[in-house]
Design a protein around this motif. Structure first.
Motif, mmCIF file in Angstrom:
data_model
loop_
_atom_site.group_PDB
_atom_site.id
_atom_site.type_symbol
_atom_site.label_atom_id
_atom_site.label_comp_id
_atom_site.label_asym_id
_atom_site.label_seq_id
_atom_site.Cartn_x
_atom_site.Cartn_y
_atom_site.Cartn_z
ATOM 1 N N ILE A 20 0.831 -1.204 0.000
ATOM 2 C CA ILE A 20 0.000 0.000 0.000
ATOM 3 C C ILE A 20 0.863 1.250 0.000
ATOM 4 C CG2 ILE A 20 -1.711 1.342 1.287
ATOM 5 C CD1 ILE A 20 -2.562 -1.341 2.611
ATOM 6 N N LEU A 21 0.495 2.184 -0.883
ATOM 7 C CA LEU A 21 0.984 3.558 -0.834
ATOM 8 C C LEU A 21 -0.196 4.385 -0.335
ATOM 9 C CD1 LEU A 21 2.673 3.769 -4.368
ATOM 10 C CD2 LEU A 21 3.711 3.035 -2.201
ATOM 11 N N SER A 22 -0.081 4.951 0.826
ATOM 12 C CA SER A 22 -1.173 5.708 1.417
ATOM 13 C C SER A 22 -0.638 7.051 1.877
ATOM 14 C CB SER A 22 -1.791 4.921 2.583
ATOM 15 O OG SER A 22 -2.925 5.590 3.092
ATOM 16 N N SER A 52 0.337 9.038 -6.377
ATOM 17 C CA SER A 52 0.103 8.664 -7.780
ATOM 18 C C SER A 52 1.365 8.816 -8.612
ATOM 19 C CB SER A 52 -1.031 9.499 -8.378
ATOM 20 O OG SER A 52 -2.234 9.246 -7.669
ATOM 21 N N THR A 53 2.153 9.829 -8.331
ATOM 22 C CA THR A 53 3.423 10.022 -9.042
ATOM 23 C C THR A 53 4.365 8.864 -8.751
ATOM 24 O OG1 THR A 53 3.118 12.410 -8.920
ATOM 25 C CG2 THR A 53 5.351 11.624 -9.380
ATOM 26 N N LEU A 54 4.435 8.451 -7.493
ATOM 27 C CA LEU A 54 5.262 7.309 -7.106
ATOM 28 C C LEU A 54 4.741 6.031 -7.752
ATOM 29 C CD1 LEU A 54 7.497 5.915 -5.504
ATOM 30 C CD2 LEU A 54 5.997 6.003 -3.480
ATOM 31 N N LEU A 55 3.435 5.852 -7.772
ATOM 32 C CA LEU A 55 2.834 4.672 -8.407
ATOM 33 C C LEU A 55 3.223 4.617 -9.886
ATOM 34 C CD1 LEU A 55 0.678 2.438 -7.480
ATOM 35 C CD2 LEU A 55 -0.875 3.736 -8.931
ATOM 36 N N VAL A 99 -2.018 -0.466 -9.066
ATOM 37 C CA VAL A 99 -3.474 -0.282 -9.051
ATOM 38 C C VAL A 99 -3.747 1.170 -8.677
ATOM 39 C CG1 VAL A 99 -5.648 -1.026 -8.017
ATOM 40 C CG2 VAL A 99 -3.796 -2.688 -8.349
ATOM 41 N N PRO A 100 -4.418 1.916 -9.552
ATOM 42 C CA PRO A 100 -4.671 3.333 -9.271
ATOM 43 C C PRO A 100 -5.681 3.532 -8.138
ATOM 44 C CG PRO A 100 -5.750 2.686 -11.308
ATOM 45 C CD PRO A 100 -4.950 1.509 -10.855
ATOM 46 N N GLU A 101 -5.658 4.721 -7.588
ATOM 47 C CA GLU A 101 -6.522 5.089 -6.467
ATOM 48 C C GLU A 101 -8.004 4.939 -6.818
ATOM 49 O OE1 GLU A 101 -7.706 9.086 -3.952
ATOM 50 O OE2 GLU A 101 -6.044 9.174 -5.349
ATOM 51 N N PRO A 102 -8.775 4.256 -5.970
ATOM 52 C CA PRO A 102 -10.222 4.151 -6.217
ATOM 53 C C PRO A 102 -10.912 5.515 -6.242
ATOM 54 C CG PRO A 102 -9.550 2.505 -4.621
ATOM 55 C CD PRO A 102 -8.370 3.416 -4.843
ATOM 56 N N GLN A 117 3.030 -5.922 -5.927
ATOM 57 C CA GLN A 117 1.921 -5.195 -6.538
ATOM 58 C C GLN A 117 1.648 -3.984 -5.645
ATOM 59 O OE1 GLN A 117 1.047 -8.687 -5.544
ATOM 60 N NE2 GLN A 117 2.242 -9.269 -7.320
ATOM 61 N N PHE A 118 1.621 -2.800 -6.252
ATOM 62 C CA PHE A 118 1.495 -1.557 -5.503
ATOM 63 C C PHE A 118 0.108 -0.952 -5.690
ATOM 64 C CE2 PHE A 118 6.009 -2.136 -6.132
ATOM 65 C CZ PHE A 118 6.519 -1.844 -4.875
ATOM 66 N N PHE A 119 -0.513 -0.594 -4.578
ATOM 67 C CA PHE A 119 -1.854 -0.026 -4.547
ATOM 68 C C PHE A 119 -1.790 1.427 -4.096
ATOM 69 C CE2 PHE A 119 -2.466 -4.485 -4.377
ATOM 70 C CZ PHE A 119 -3.753 -4.758 -4.829
#
Length: 175
Positions: free
Chosen positions: A6-8, A16-19, A30-33, A79-81
């Motif tokens: 998780i990236l929170s 989002s830039t890090l993702l 996986v992009p932010e819901p 996998q990064f969320f």
């Protein structure tokens, strides 16, 4: 082995830039819901926009994050969320009082280390989908840190550095 990371953290803190940087390096992301829900709501009646009905928005985010977690292809080691079920449960608790632990009881856990983007005023910006101010973003960040700690995750605050160095930092801590 499935490793959902998780990236929170703070809105506008660079998640989002890090993702995107991690995706460029070949990792499954996986992009932010929240951003996806807002786009869908703008096409529909808008009844679940966070500034219209936070509880409805949080419930939609919870549903979407649950689907995301099940649908990840596991083609990479990690996998990064961008945000998670936990972020949605925190928003739901804030909006409705529903206890996070009860909301999350049926869901499997994520990887034990959670990477938090801290409040970073210098890069924070509002836009048509992020209409809350910096102070509200900091309040959200504080609620998230408390919740992740309460749930037994290892919370790692990301340094305020260039995105490539942030990605290196994350990957170094995952090795």
């Amino acid at each position: 082995m499935m490793q959902h990371v998780i990236l929170s953290g703070c809105s506008g803190g660079g998640k989002s830039t890090l993702l995107n940087e991690l995706a460029c390096r070949g990792f499954e992301t996986v992009p932010e819901p929240g951003r996806r829900i807002i786009a869908l709501e703008r096409e529909g009646d808008g009844s679940a926009l966070p500034w219209v009905n936070m509880e409805a928005f949080a419930r939609r985010a919870l549903e979407m994050a649950a689907r995301d977690k099940l649908q990840v292809k596991h083609e990479s080691e990690w996998q990064f969320f961008d945000r998670s079920l936990i972020d949605a449960a925190v928003a739901l608790e804030s909006a409705s009082g529903e206890v996070i632990e009860n909301t999350l009881a049926a869901f499997p856990r994520y990887y034990e280390k959670v990477f938090m983007t801290p409040p970073w005023f210098e890069i924070y910006s509002m836009d048509m989908d992020r209409v809350h101010g910096f102070e509200e973003a900091v309040g959200e960040f504080d609620r998230l840190v408390v919740a992740y700690n309460r749930l037994g995750y290892e919370v790692i605050h990301l340094p305020k550095i260039y995105v490539q160095s942030r990605a290196d930092f994350v990957l170094r801590l995952l090795r």
